[in-house]
Scaffold this motif. Structure first.
Motif, mmCIF file in Angstrom:
data_model
loop_
_atom_site.group_PDB
_atom_site.id
_atom_site.type_symbol
_atom_site.label_atom_id
_atom_site.label_comp_id
_atom_site.label_asym_id
_atom_site.label_seq_id
_atom_site.Cartn_x
_atom_site.Cartn_y
_atom_site.Cartn_z
ATOM 1 N N GLU A 1 0.780 -1.355 -0.014
ATOM 2 C CA GLU A 1 0.136 0.108 0.085
ATOM 3 C C GLU A 1 1.009 1.095 0.008
ATOM 4 O OE1 GLU A 1 -4.126 -1.513 2.119
ATOM 5 O OE2 GLU A 1 -2.429 -0.734 3.317
ATOM 6 N N GLN A 2 2.019 1.245 0.880
ATOM 7 C CA GLN A 2 2.772 2.318 0.891
ATOM 8 C C GLN A 2 3.611 2.563 -0.622
ATOM 9 O OE1 GLN A 2 6.090 2.193 3.413
ATOM 10 N NE2 GLN A 2 6.433 4.161 3.516
ATOM 11 N N TYR A 3 3.761 1.289 -1.056
ATOM 12 C CA TYR A 3 4.526 1.187 -2.340
ATOM 13 C C TYR A 3 3.646 1.920 -3.533
ATOM 14 C CZ TYR A 3 7.055 0.051 -6.546
ATOM 15 O OH TYR A 3 7.835 -0.099 -7.929
ATOM 16 N N ILE A 4 2.449 1.555 -3.397
ATOM 17 C CA ILE A 4 1.547 2.110 -4.414
ATOM 18 C C ILE A 4 1.443 3.882 -4.329
ATOM 19 C CG2 ILE A 4 -1.038 2.218 -4.977
ATOM 20 C CD1 ILE A 4 -0.988 -0.806 -4.351
ATOM 21 N N GLN A 5 1.490 4.124 -2.999
ATOM 22 C CA GLN A 5 1.306 5.709 -2.544
ATOM 23 C C GLN A 5 2.311 6.351 -3.336
ATOM 24 O OE1 GLN A 5 1.057 6.482 1.281
ATOM 25 N NE2 GLN A 5 0.302 8.640 1.243
ATOM 26 N N VAL A 6 3.417 5.850 -3.122
ATOM 27 C CA VAL A 6 4.834 6.334 -3.448
ATOM 28 C C VAL A 6 4.971 6.588 -4.893
ATOM 29 C CG1 VAL A 6 7.366 6.553 -3.236
ATOM 30 C CG2 VAL A 6 5.833 6.044 -1.302
ATOM 31 N N ILE A 7 4.728 5.350 -5.540
ATOM 32 C CA ILE A 7 4.798 5.286 -7.144
ATOM 33 C C ILE A 7 3.815 6.048 -7.709
ATOM 34 C CG2 ILE A 7 4.908 3.732 -8.549
ATOM 35 C CD1 ILE A 7 7.756 3.777 -7.455
ATOM 36 N N GLY A 8 2.450 5.882 -7.170
ATOM 37 C CA GLY A 8 1.539 6.445 -7.899
ATOM 38 C C GLY A 8 1.599 8.005 -7.745
ATOM 39 N N THR B 1 8.528 4.327 -15.436
ATOM 40 C CA THR B 1 9.127 3.368 -16.353
ATOM 41 C C THR B 1 8.452 2.113 -16.527
ATOM 42 O OG1 THR B 1 10.640 2.186 -14.641
ATOM 43 C CG2 THR B 1 11.301 4.405 -15.474
ATOM 44 N N ASP B 2 8.954 1.250 -17.488
ATOM 45 C CA ASP B 2 8.240 -0.014 -17.777
ATOM 46 C C ASP B 2 8.417 -0.895 -16.369
ATOM 47 O OD1 ASP B 2 7.389 0.540 -20.338
ATOM 48 O OD2 ASP B 2 9.062 -0.341 -21.166
ATOM 49 N N SER B 3 9.456 -1.004 -15.836
ATOM 50 C CA SER B 3 9.858 -1.617 -14.658
ATOM 51 C C SER B 3 9.040 -1.228 -13.576
ATOM 52 C CB SER B 3 11.387 -1.736 -14.233
ATOM 53 O OG SER B 3 11.553 -2.323 -13.160
ATOM 54 N N GLU B 4 8.696 -0.218 -13.475
ATOM 55 C CA GLU B 4 7.708 0.601 -12.423
ATOM 56 C C GLU B 4 6.247 0.009 -12.573
ATOM 57 O OE1 GLU B 4 10.335 4.445 -10.895
ATOM 58 O OE2 GLU B 4 9.006 4.507 -12.556
ATOM 59 N N LYS B 5 6.156 0.012 -13.873
ATOM 60 C CA LYS B 5 4.652 -0.257 -14.128
ATOM 61 C C LYS B 5 4.214 -1.874 -13.504
ATOM 62 C CE LYS B 5 4.044 2.901 -17.874
ATOM 63 N NZ LYS B 5 3.874 3.041 -19.510
ATOM 64 N N LYS B 6 5.529 -2.599 -14.162
ATOM 65 C CA LYS B 6 5.208 -4.062 -13.452
ATOM 66 C C LYS B 6 5.204 -4.419 -12.021
ATOM 67 C CE LYS B 6 7.453 -6.194 -17.719
ATOM 68 N NZ LYS B 6 6.135 -6.722 -18.285
ATOM 69 N N THR B 7 6.101 -3.481 -11.125
ATOM 70 C CA THR B 7 5.905 -3.695 -9.764
ATOM 71 C C THR B 7 4.775 -3.148 -9.353
ATOM 72 O OG1 THR B 7 7.535 -1.683 -9.716
ATOM 73 C CG2 THR B 7 8.589 -3.914 -9.675
ATOM 74 N N ALA C 1 1.917 -3.001 -10.810
ATOM 75 C CA ALA C 1 0.845 -3.837 -11.110
ATOM 76 C C ALA C 1 0.927 -5.045 -10.043
ATOM 77 C CB ALA C 1 1.016 -4.333 -12.403
ATOM 78 N N ALA C 2 2.208 -5.484 -9.821
ATOM 79 C CA ALA C 2 2.186 -6.619 -8.865
ATOM 80 C C ALA C 2 1.776 -6.517 -7.497
ATOM 81 C CB ALA C 2 3.943 -7.012 -8.945
ATOM 82 N N ALA C 3 2.120 -5.000 -7.074
ATOM 83 C CA ALA C 3 1.536 -4.631 -5.689
ATOM 84 C C ALA C 3 -0.152 -4.755 -5.748
ATOM 85 C CB ALA C 3 1.779 -3.172 -5.698
ATOM 86 N N TYR C 4 -0.694 -4.182 -6.991
ATOM 87 C CA TYR C 4 -2.119 -4.225 -6.810
ATOM 88 C C TYR C 4 -2.519 -5.649 -6.881
ATOM 89 C CZ TYR C 4 -2.855 0.817 -7.977
ATOM 90 O OH TYR C 4 -2.810 2.121 -7.805
ATOM 91 N N ALA C 5 -1.735 -6.720 -7.656
ATOM 92 C CA ALA C 5 -2.276 -7.803 -7.690
ATOM 93 C C ALA C 5 -2.260 -8.608 -6.153
ATOM 94 C CB ALA C 5 -1.492 -8.835 -8.732
#
Length: 560
Positions: free
Chosen positions: A488-495, A501-507, A509-513
């Protein structure tokens, strides 16, 4: 670092200079030693040990030249001859002590120093050389505080015996200078000059103090004053050259000018010495100091053609490593380390050999060399950072983590990035082949430290803490959601980022999953599960968990 790239090859072509007829007094020999004209001094002193064979002082000063040239075995032989001439020769016992000290034989050194001071009586001169002996074995160009204090103690006794012995005063000044006690050092240099205003060496020593204080103009003033006393005093030009290098390193605007001046000053120094092999080796020392590795490799390669001095191999190893000529570096390093006396090997030798070996994919040998460097000098804890990097590249993750942990516990240079590398190493060790939960604890400890010390949240650290927590939550039939707050914290920071980046999009998405899985199986909240899997799919349409979820749901909620 390339700082003296314009050093003229003319330096290498200088021929030996000096008179064919040397004065034969001991005082003239001592002046030659002070001027670093060692071949000239040796010639005079060898003659004096024959023509005045009953004077033990002649043997001592000849031995002292050998000490200065790092030939301690030859020095011991000559000092013992001096004792044979005079069994009560305090100076030669002092010399034996110095040679033993340089050879790291502290017990023998102490015995000989004690014998020297006992025999000296009220003669301050042997005390002066005992004091210099304690300064003669620096580590990484630094005299250990305990050795400096020992020097200061014995030289203070000598000063009490004879306050007008300029050798004692200069040595005492040098001892204080090694510990940056500049006020005390200057006081002794000034006292020496008040006794003998023509002591060019005292002026040079004062200039060195200003050099390390980065007051380069004052340094130059002192060197010029030394040369006004004696225009042929070579050490003034040598120290001036080294000061110009430090000036160039400290002030990029002055770099070009000072590099050229350094070249000119060192050329003058070489012309005023005897251009012996030892002078050229000292020139090599200057090139190490200045970081002119290309010139050093050229100089060392030429010296190796004629010189039997193994130290040339050390210079070849250092310069070849810096110039990325790793086969040459390894060859020279193996020659030096296998053929030189063990007492001559220093930590830096193994450090360079290890780097060359690792760069040549000889990682196991390289790591062993770096570990030997640390064993010889425990201040070289930085080697464990290099060891960790090598082990990580070999996918020896647990050992890499241990290396980074050692580095961080022993070095004062560790950064938060090093803690990140430690944590990643331990996490990968668990994730790849060793399901030992203590590795996860070590990993999270490193990541937690970063979280506490960083001024703003660090997304990769948050992500790895999520991975660690998820690894602890291994029972998928009884999921606890240990990783949930981190994702949840990761989603908040990256969001909060405007672009990913493509790499950030994948990670992301993995957080949401992960959250989708948590709500589907732990909370049984289908709405939140669908919401998070939808965000996962929108962020990365290839996310396997999202694809699987919607496949199971028959494509339900597609696009919502």
């Amino acid at each position: 670092m390339k700082m003296i790239s314009k050093i003229s090859k003319l330096i290498l072509a200088l021929v030996c200079v000096g008179s064919s007829v040397f004065a034969q007094s001991l005082e003239d020999a001592r002046k030659a030693i002070d001027a670093e004209q060692y071949q000239k001094a040796k010639s005079m002193l060898k003659n004096l040990t024959v023509t005045q064979s009953t004077k033990d002082e002649n043997f001592f000063y000849l031995g002292w030249v050998y000490v200065l040239q790092d030939y301690t075995d030859s020095a011991k032989t000559v000092f013992n001859k001096g004792i044979a001439v005079n069994p009560k020769s305090a100076l030669n016992y002092a010399g034996l002590g110095v040679a033993a000290f340089v050879d790291k034989d502290r017990a023998t050194a102490t015995n000989n120093f004690n014998q020297a001071t006992t025999l000296a009586g009220k003669n301050s001169k042997p005390y002066a050389y005992v004091g210099r002996g304690y300064l003669a074995a620096p580590i990484n160009d630094r005299v250990a505080p305990a050795d400096a204090e020992a020097a200061i103690a014995i030289l203070s006794k000598a000063k009490a015996l004879n306050p007008k012995d300029v050798d004692v005063l200069l040595a005492l000044g040098d001892a204080y200078r090694t510990q940056s006690k500049n006020t005390e050092a200057l006081s002794n240099y000034q006292a020496a000059l008040s006794i003998d205003p023509k002591l060019a060496g005292a002026k040079v020593a004062t200039g060195v103090i200003w050099k390390f204080a980065n007051n380069f103009e004052m340094s130059e003033t002192e060197f010029k004053a030394a040369l006004a006393i004696d225009p042929n005093y070579g050490p003034a030009y040598r120290e001036w050259a080294e000061t110009d290098v430090r000036w160039a390193l400290s002030d990029p605007k002055m770099a070009s000018v000072k590099v050229k001046e350094a070249t000119d000053q060192y050329r003058k120094y070489l012309a005023l010495t005897d251009m012996s092999e030892e002078s050229q080796l000292r020139y090599a020392d200057f090139l190490v100091y200045s970081g002119d590795w290309k010139t050093l490799q050229t100089v060392a390669t030429e010296l190796a053609k004629t010189s039997k001095n193994l130290k040339v191999q050390r210079y070849l190893m250092y310069s070849s490593t810096e110039n990325k000529d790793y086969p040459a570096a390894i060859a020279a390093g193996n020659t030096w380390i296998t053929k030189a006396e063990p007492k001559r090997i220093i930590a830096r030798d193994y450090l360079y050999l290890g780097r060359a070996q690792i760069a040549s994919a000889q990682d196991s040998l390289g790591i062993g060399s770096l570990q030997k460097a640390y064993a010889l000098d425990t201040t070289q804890a930085d080697v464990y950072s290099e060891i960790g990097k090598s082990l990580f590249a070999q996918k020896k993750y647990e050992k890499a983590g241990d290396a980074y942990r050692t580095y961080l516990s022993k070095s004062h240079k560790g950064t938060l990035n090093d803690y990140l590398r430690e944590g990643m190493s331990y996490y990968f060790a668990f994730d790849t082949n060793k399901p030992d939960t203590t590795l996860l604890t070590k990993a999270d400890s490193a990541f937690s430290y970063i979280s506490q010390k960083a001024t703003t949240p660090v997304a990769p650290v948050i992500l790895y803490r999520a991975y660690v927590a998820d690894s602890k939550d291994a029972d998928r039939n009884n999921i606890k959601g240990l990783a949930k707050p981190y994702y949840e914290q990761y989603i908040q920071v990256i969001g909060a980022k405007t672009s990913l980046t493509d790499s950030e999009k994948k990670t992301l998405a993995a957080a949401y999953a992960y959250l989708g899985t948590y709500y589907e199986y732990k909370e049984k909240d289908d709405a939140k599960a669908a919401q998070n899997f939808t965000k996962a799919r929108e962020t990365d349409p290839t996310n396997k968990q999202a694809v699987s979820y919607f496949s199971r749901k028959g494509g339900a909620s597609k696009g919502k």
